[in-house]
Write a protein that holds these residues in place. Sequence first.
Motif, PDB file in Angstrom:
ATOM      1  N   ILE A  95      19.650   8.942   3.780  1.00  0.00           N
ATOM      2  CA  ILE A  95      20.340   8.239   3.907  1.00  0.00           C
ATOM      3  C   ILE A  95      22.408   8.666   3.404  1.00  0.00           C
ATOM      4  O   ILE A  95      22.728   9.269   4.535  1.00  0.00           O
ATOM      5  N   LEU A  96      22.112   9.438   2.447  1.00  0.00           N
ATOM      6  CA  LEU A  96      23.065  10.246   1.501  1.00  0.00           C
ATOM      7  C   LEU A  96      23.282  11.561   2.142  1.00  0.00           C
ATOM      8  O   LEU A  96      24.860  11.748   1.888  1.00  0.00           O
ATOM      9  N   SER A  97      22.385  12.046   2.228  1.00  0.00           N
ATOM     10  CA  SER A  97      22.360  14.073   3.017  1.00  0.00           C
ATOM     11  C   SER A  97      22.326  14.087   4.264  1.00  0.00           C
ATOM     12  O   SER A  97      22.165  14.419   5.429  1.00  0.00           O
ATOM     13  N   ALA A  98      21.526  12.282   5.348  1.00  0.00           N
ATOM     14  CA  ALA A  98      21.879  12.489   6.833  1.00  0.00           C
ATOM     15  C   ALA A  98      23.690  12.218   7.004  1.00  0.00           C
ATOM     16  O   ALA A  98      24.815  12.879   6.714  1.00  0.00           O
ATOM     17  N   PRO A  99      23.546  13.461   8.575  1.00  0.00           N
ATOM     18  CA  PRO A  99      24.822  13.951   8.550  1.00  0.00           C
ATOM     19  C   PRO A  99      25.664  11.835   9.387  1.00  0.00           C
ATOM     20  O   PRO A  99      25.865  12.222  11.063  1.00  0.00           O
ATOM     21  N   MET A 100      25.649  11.642   8.146  1.00  0.00           N
ATOM     22  CA  MET A 100      26.847  10.318   8.801  1.00  0.00           C
ATOM     23  C   MET A 100      27.172   9.866   7.744  1.00  0.00           C
ATOM     24  O   MET A 100      27.542  10.198   6.103  1.00  0.00           O
ATOM     25  N   SER A 101      28.785   9.909   7.425  1.00  0.00           N
ATOM     26  CA  SER A 101      30.106   9.209   6.425  1.00  0.00           C
ATOM     27  C   SER A 101      29.554   7.951   6.436  1.00  0.00           C
ATOM     28  O   SER A 101      29.136   6.863   6.743  1.00  0.00           O
ATOM     29  N   SER A 102      30.211   7.544   4.959  1.00  0.00           N
ATOM     30  CA  SER A 102      30.239   6.504   4.683  1.00  0.00           C
ATOM     31  C   SER A 102      30.442   5.144   5.269  1.00  0.00           C
ATOM     32  O   SER A 102      29.766   4.505   4.935  1.00  0.00           O
ATOM     33  N   ILE A 103      31.411   5.492   5.907  1.00  0.00           N
ATOM     34  CA  ILE A 103      32.084   4.239   6.661  1.00  0.00           C
ATOM     35  C   ILE A 103      30.900   4.336   7.374  1.00  0.00           C
ATOM     36  O   ILE A 103      30.635   2.754   7.936  1.00  0.00           O
ATOM     37  N   GLU A 104      30.052   5.352   8.125  1.00  0.00           N
ATOM     38  CA  GLU A 104      29.518   4.685   9.308  1.00  0.00           C
ATOM     39  C   GLU A 104      27.586   4.409   8.450  1.00  0.00           C
ATOM     40  O   GLU A 104      27.920   3.062   9.165  1.00  0.00           O
ATOM     41  N   ALA A 105      27.088   4.390   7.678  1.00  0.00           N
ATOM     42  CA  ALA A 105      26.636   4.005   6.859  1.00  0.00           C
ATOM     43  C   ALA A 105      27.074   2.255   6.547  1.00  0.00           C
ATOM     44  O   ALA A 105      26.240   1.327   6.372  1.00  0.00           O
ATOM     45  N   VAL A 106      28.257   2.105   5.879  1.00  0.00           N
ATOM     46  CA  VAL A 106      28.557   1.137   5.229  1.00  0.00           C
ATOM     47  C   VAL A 106      28.037  -0.090   7.214  1.00  0.00           C
ATOM     48  O   VAL A 106      28.250  -1.353   6.546  1.00  0.00           O
ATOM     49  N   ALA A 107      29.411   0.912   7.584  1.00  0.00           N
ATOM     50  CA  ALA A 107      29.533  -0.296   9.439  1.00  0.00           C
ATOM     51  C   ALA A 107      27.762  -0.697   9.868  1.00  0.00           C
ATOM     52  O   ALA A 107      27.742  -1.787  10.200  1.00  0.00           O
ATOM     53  N   ALA A 108      27.127   0.030   9.747  1.00  0.00           N
ATOM     54  CA  ALA A 108      25.277  -0.132   9.705  1.00  0.00           C
ATOM     55  C   ALA A 108      24.835  -1.546  10.045  1.00  0.00           C
ATOM     56  O   ALA A 108      24.401  -2.227   9.207  1.00  0.00           O
ATOM     57  N   PHE A 153      31.733 -11.380   3.399  1.00  0.00           N
ATOM     58  CA  PHE A 153      30.740 -11.109   2.658  1.00  0.00           C
ATOM     59  C   PHE A 153      29.277 -10.382   2.714  1.00  0.00           C
ATOM     60  O   PHE A 153      28.596 -10.372   2.033  1.00  0.00           O
ATOM     61  N   SER A 154      29.314  -9.773   3.577  1.00  0.00           N
ATOM     62  CA  SER A 154      28.219  -8.568   3.911  1.00  0.00           C
ATOM     63  C   SER A 154      29.231  -7.476   3.541  1.00  0.00           C
ATOM     64  O   SER A 154      28.412  -7.283   2.532  1.00  0.00           O
ATOM     65  N   LEU A 155      30.305  -7.708   3.267  1.00  0.00           N
ATOM     66  CA  LEU A 155      30.259  -6.222   2.485  1.00  0.00           C
ATOM     67  C   LEU A 155      30.113  -7.107   0.775  1.00  0.00           C
ATOM     68  O   LEU A 155      30.608  -5.528  -0.180  1.00  0.00           O
ATOM     69  N   PHE A 156      30.878  -7.630   0.538  1.00  0.00           N
ATOM     70  CA  PHE A 156      30.509  -8.092  -0.556  1.00  0.00           C
ATOM     71  C   PHE A 156      29.226  -7.922  -1.154  1.00  0.00           C
ATOM     72  O   PHE A 156      28.823  -7.813  -2.515  1.00  0.00           O
ATOM     73  N   GLY A 157      28.179  -8.605  -0.201  1.00  0.00           N
ATOM     74  CA  GLY A 157      26.799  -8.560  -0.828  1.00  0.00           C
ATOM     75  C   GLY A 157      26.519  -6.641  -0.684  1.00  0.00           C
ATOM     76  O   GLY A 157      25.189  -6.220  -1.492  1.00  0.00           O
ATOM     77  N   PHE A 158      27.462  -5.735   0.304  1.00  0.00           N
ATOM     78  CA  PHE A 158      27.229  -4.684   0.350  1.00  0.00           C
ATOM     79  C   PHE A 158      27.026  -4.324  -1.241  1.00  0.00           C
ATOM     80  O   PHE A 158      26.189  -3.603  -2.582  1.00  0.00           O
ATOM     81  N   ILE A 159      28.312  -4.548  -2.168  1.00  0.00           N
ATOM     82  CA  ILE A 159      28.775  -4.171  -2.886  1.00  0.00           C
ATOM     83  C   ILE A 159      27.541  -4.563  -4.340  1.00  0.00           C
ATOM     84  O   ILE A 159      27.855  -3.674  -5.226  1.00  0.00           O
ATOM     85  N   LEU A 234      41.152 -12.052   5.132  1.00  0.00           N
ATOM     86  CA  LEU A 234      41.815 -10.526   5.338  1.00  0.00           C
ATOM     87  C   LEU A 234      42.002  -9.775   3.788  1.00  0.00           C
ATOM     88  O   LEU A 234      41.507  -8.795   4.276  1.00  0.00           O
ATOM     89  N   LEU A 235      42.307 -10.700   2.920  1.00  0.00           N
ATOM     90  CA  LEU A 235      42.555 -10.386   1.473  1.00  0.00           C
ATOM     91  C   LEU A 235      41.316  -9.876   0.782  1.00  0.00           C
ATOM     92  O   LEU A 235      41.651  -9.086   0.586  1.00  0.00           O
ATOM     93  N   PHE A 236      40.743 -10.665   0.746  1.00  0.00           N
ATOM     94  CA  PHE A 236      39.005 -10.161   0.475  1.00  0.00           C
ATOM     95  C   PHE A 236      38.513  -9.038   1.887  1.00  0.00           C
ATOM     96  O   PHE A 236      37.434  -8.225   0.198  1.00  0.00           O
ATOM     97  N   ILE A 237      38.586  -8.812   2.316  1.00  0.00           N
ATOM     98  CA  ILE A 237      37.295  -7.900   2.973  1.00  0.00           C
ATOM     99  C   ILE A 237      38.224  -6.631   3.129  1.00  0.00           C
ATOM    100  O   ILE A 237      37.931  -5.430   2.616  1.00  0.00           O
ATOM    101  N   VAL A 238      39.783  -6.475   2.430  1.00  0.00           N
ATOM    102  CA  VAL A 238      40.357  -5.311   2.186  1.00  0.00           C
ATOM    103  C   VAL A 238      40.068  -5.113   0.574  1.00  0.00           C
ATOM    104  O   VAL A 238      39.606  -3.373   0.850  1.00  0.00           O
ATOM    105  N   ALA A 239      40.039  -6.340  -0.401  1.00  0.00           N
ATOM    106  CA  ALA A 239      40.132  -5.291  -0.846  1.00  0.00           C
ATOM    107  C   ALA A 239      37.905  -4.845  -1.233  1.00  0.00           C
ATOM    108  O   ALA A 239      38.022  -3.981  -2.348  1.00  0.00           O
ATOM    109  N   CYS A 240      36.970  -5.740  -0.639  1.00  0.00           N
ATOM    110  CA  CYS A 240      36.293  -5.041  -0.966  1.00  0.00           C
ATOM    111  C   CYS A 240      36.222  -3.427  -0.468  1.00  0.00           C
ATOM    112  O   CYS A 240      35.402  -2.777  -0.853  1.00  0.00           O
ATOM    113  N   LEU A 241      36.475  -3.515   1.027  1.00  0.00           N
ATOM    114  CA  LEU A 241      36.785  -1.836   1.404  1.00  0.00           C
ATOM    115  C   LEU A 241      37.241  -1.175   0.713  1.00  0.00           C
ATOM    116  O   LEU A 241      36.890  -0.278   0.735  1.00  0.00           O
TER     117      LEU A 241
END
Length: 256
Positions: A95-108, A153-159, A234-241
């Motif tokens: 995943i880290l070596s794939a032609p994908m940005s970190s934003i794209e991986a997180v979004a998926a 909370f999916s962002l939080f779970g990803f962390i 919204l603040l929680f989303i920004v903090a996780c990002l």
Amino acid sequence: MSRINFRGVWAIYRYELSRTVRTIWQSVATPVITTALYFVVFGGAIGSRIREVDSVSYGAFIVPGLIMLSLLTQSISNASIGIYFPKFTGTIFEILSAPMSSIEAVAAYVGAAATKSIVIGLIILATAALFVTVRIDHPFWMVGFLILTSVAFSLFGFIIGIWARTFEQLAIIPSLVITPLTFLGGAFYSIDMLPPFWRAASLFNPVVYLVSGFRWSFYGQGDVGVAASLGFTLLFIVACLAVLVWIFHTGWRLKP
């Protein structure tokens, strides 16, 4: 300007959803049975003593809390497991070596986890409607809070999935932090029913704002203002990002 790798995002998104399809009966049956048990226990035992809360029948009153409880735990669980397994098996290097940005991986990964959580939330809502009459005064805001909470909370779970080194650590925060905060956050009662000291103390519980905003979308009333609920989400989303930006910048615990 580089193009978005939609094919890569879709591949990860589809793969994560396919894991749910393989366990479809567990994924669907568990929330349905759990919701039914909550109504039997809370609706039968407590509902017989508390007929209404703020002019809403107690059975209907707890529906947003039930959905929120499942939404938080499912979002964290789906996202944390989704990224933890590639670390555990070593496929995260692909995943880290794939032609994908970190934003794209997180979004998926986050998109797949949030999608599964939203579906579970809607299943619980449909199940609850079999037991009580549920009205939704603000359907647009109901969907909005559903999506925003799932993403947050999916962002939080990803962390958490990146942070965890063992399977036991994956379950620590959902079971020992999130679930107790939800039970103490007005999911099954209004914090206005508490003594003044405990009501003031409850305002430091972040889940209060999530449950209150979601309940407002159903019945037009909540324990705190809807603006505060939306602002906290919204603040929680920004903090996780912000945390994820730091993680991918430093590479902290991205490798097994």
